[in-house]
Design a protein around this motif. Structure first.
Motif, PDB file in Angstrom:
ATOM      1  N   SER A  13      73.041  37.310  32.898  1.00  0.00           N
ATOM      2  CA  SER A  13      72.453  37.020  31.580  1.00  0.00           C
ATOM      3  C   SER A  13      73.368  37.450  30.443  1.00  0.00           C
ATOM      4  CB  SER A  13      71.098  37.714  31.454  1.00  0.00           C
ATOM      5  OG  SER A  13      71.243  39.133  31.389  1.00  0.00           O
ATOM      6  N   SER A  31      76.158  34.927  28.437  1.00  0.00           N
ATOM      7  CA  SER A  31      75.884  34.139  27.232  1.00  0.00           C
ATOM      8  C   SER A  31      76.486  34.763  25.980  1.00  0.00           C
ATOM      9  CB  SER A  31      74.375  33.966  27.054  1.00  0.00           C
ATOM     10  OG  SER A  31      73.750  35.223  26.832  1.00  0.00           O
ATOM     11  N   ARG A  37      73.760  28.429  26.821  1.00  0.00           N
ATOM     12  CA  ARG A  37      73.116  29.732  26.660  1.00  0.00           C
ATOM     13  C   ARG A  37      71.635  29.678  27.025  1.00  0.00           C
ATOM     14  NH1 ARG A  37      75.889  33.071  21.767  1.00  0.00           N
ATOM     15  NH2 ARG A  37      74.584  34.641  22.766  1.00  0.00           N
ATOM     16  N   GLY A  88      69.857  31.882  30.078  1.00  0.00           N
ATOM     17  CA  GLY A  88      68.726  32.756  29.786  1.00  0.00           C
ATOM     18  C   GLY A  88      67.480  32.384  30.555  1.00  0.00           C
ATOM     19  N   THR A 115      67.996  32.847  34.587  1.00  0.00           N
ATOM     20  CA  THR A 115      67.943  34.249  35.018  1.00  0.00           C
ATOM     21  C   THR A 115      66.532  34.825  34.889  1.00  0.00           C
ATOM     22  OG1 THR A 115      68.680  34.876  32.783  1.00  0.00           O
ATOM     23  CG2 THR A 115      70.356  34.733  34.516  1.00  0.00           C
ATOM     24  N   VAL A 144      66.926  40.865  30.449  1.00  0.00           N
ATOM     25  CA  VAL A 144      67.135  39.414  30.486  1.00  0.00           C
ATOM     26  C   VAL A 144      66.425  38.750  29.315  1.00  0.00           C
ATOM     27  CG1 VAL A 144      66.675  37.316  31.814  1.00  0.00           C
ATOM     28  CG2 VAL A 144      67.492  39.377  32.976  1.00  0.00           C
ATOM     29  N   ALA A 152      68.299  39.363  26.116  1.00  0.00           N
ATOM     30  CA  ALA A 152      69.474  38.496  25.959  1.00  0.00           C
ATOM     31  C   ALA A 152      69.060  37.117  25.464  1.00  0.00           C
ATOM     32  CB  ALA A 152      70.211  38.390  27.291  1.00  0.00           C
ATOM     33  N   LEU A 153      67.906  36.639  25.939  1.00  0.00           N
ATOM     34  CA  LEU A 153      67.419  35.341  25.473  1.00  0.00           C
ATOM     35  C   LEU A 153      67.000  35.399  24.004  1.00  0.00           C
ATOM     36  CD1 LEU A 153      66.869  32.463  26.466  1.00  0.00           C
ATOM     37  CD2 LEU A 153      64.557  33.189  27.093  1.00  0.00           C
TER      38      LEU A 153
END
Length: 384
Positions: A249, A252, A263, A267, A270, A305, A308-309
């Motif tokens: 993750s 990205s 990206r 996201g 994962t 995770v 990160a998104l």
């Protein structure tokens, strides 16, 4: 001719001797059982309880089922007692195979107090040994496959140690009739190479207890097995894959802020993979109300995770946010978009700066979590 005659004569004498022996044993048993009351315990005339000595040979030990909170054992349950009513004049012990004859002799109604399911092995015949000596000593051995309940404490799962027990008692006879005790020498016998799936047997302890119930006080025996979970399986099947998913993750952060398909794919993929893996873990465990060590780990991985998104959402918004006030843009550092001054100005430089921070912030946060997680849950774990 004469040699053949003598051979046949000896064979007939041997067969007659065997038949006489069998008849003699049956005659002795029938004579003893004429005045035998199967409803009276052996020491009823002395107004004292009958001592039952028990030994357990653990033939195999099944793995603990965490979802059902039980385990299975294949055990040879050996019970010894003395019944003076069966004293006889034979110079050898009698092995009684006939089930109907066994039913005519008093036996203790021993059962497993924490049993869920049990059965006696019947291949190729019922695995029951009933032996009576001429002094009235009786050995009653049964091979039982039992599924026993075990209350598991899973706060430190999968770095947990459990204590499971087998509880023996009489179902209907109180301590005034039956008194159980372990044999003095080797009460619990184990094979030298006993293996338990996903667990190590650290030790065991045998004890005698008095179990008070509404129907009376019952003599009982208890053996506790100390088990330690082997975490190699969970390291390979849970911890290593989740670390890789979290690490993927972070890829990205090196992609362009406007690279939306790449990206988003990283996201979402994962996050879904981690959710599926967490669902498989939950199916193996009971729905307890407290938090387990595996829940803390999976929860933190999901936060990383999902974070990160969310970071991509913020970065993409900044990269496409137009700056209408040029004077405000001059006051903000890294505001200009680049070479073409005629194109609309956005916060793309701020977005790239946020990506650069995230490249260090996310791995650093996850590493700090590991420095706290592993010492906390392994501090009480027996690694020996």
């Amino acid at each position: 001719m004469w040699s053949s005659f003598f051979t046949q004569l000896l064979a007939l004498l041997f067969i007659a001797g065997c038949a006489t022996g069998i008849t003699q044993q049956r005659k002795v048993l029938e004579q003893l059982l004429k005045s035998y009351d199967v409803n009276e315990w052996p020491d009823a005339d002395y107004d004292r309880p009958t001592n039952i000595s028990i030994q357990m040979f653990i033939n195999s030990f099944g793995s603990l089922n965490a979802a059902n909170m039980d385990y299975s054992i294949d055990v040879f349950l050996r019970q010894h007692w003395v019944d003076e009513r069966l004293k006889n004049s034979l110079n050898r012990s009698m092995t009684i195979r006939d089930p109907e004859m066994q039913k005519k002799i008093w036996r203790p109604d021993t059962y497993f107090h924490n049993v869920k399911d049990a059965e006696i092995h019947t291949v190729t015949m019922p695995n029951i040994q009933f032996r009576v000596t001429n002094t009235g000593q009786i050995l009653y051995s049964v091979r039982v496959n039992a599924k026993l309940s075990c209350h598991l404490m899973l706060e430190h799962y999968p770095f947990d140690e459990q204590t499971c027990h087998a509880h023996l008692s009489s179902y209907a006879n109180t301590d005034e009739i039956i008194h159980f005790h372990w044999v003095e020498r080797i009460p619990i016998d184990l094979p030298d190479e006993l293996e338990i799936a996903q667990f190590d047997l650290l030790g065991y302890s045998a004890s005698e207890e008095l179990m008070p119930l509404q129907t009376g006080n019952f003599s009982s025996l208890k053996v506790d097995f100390q088990l330690r979970r082997q975490n190699g399986y969970h390291i390979l099947q849970t911890y290593v894959p989740t670390v890789l998913i979290v690490s993927i993750s972070w890829v990205s952060f090196w992609l362009d802020p406007n690279s939306v398909p790449g990206r988003v794919s990283i996201g979402v993929t994962t996050l879904l993979t981690l959710t599926t893996l967490a669902g498989g873990i939950r199916q193996q465990l009971p729905p307890v109300s407290y938090i387990k060590a595996i829940d803390v780990w999976v929860g933190m991985c999901m936060i990383m995770v999902f974070g990160a998104l969310l970071e991509f959402t913020l970065v993409n918004w900044l990269a496409n946010k137009k700056i209408l006030d040029t004077q405000t843009c001059q006051l903000m550092p890294m505001c200009k978009t680049g070479e073409d001054d005629e194109s609309p100005k956005t916060y793309v430089n701020q977005a790239r700066f946020l990506d650069r921070i995230s490249r260090a912030l996310f791995p650093g946060s996850f590493l700090l979590f590991n420095f706290i997680y592993w010492p906390y849950y392994l501090s009480d774990y027996n690694l020996e």
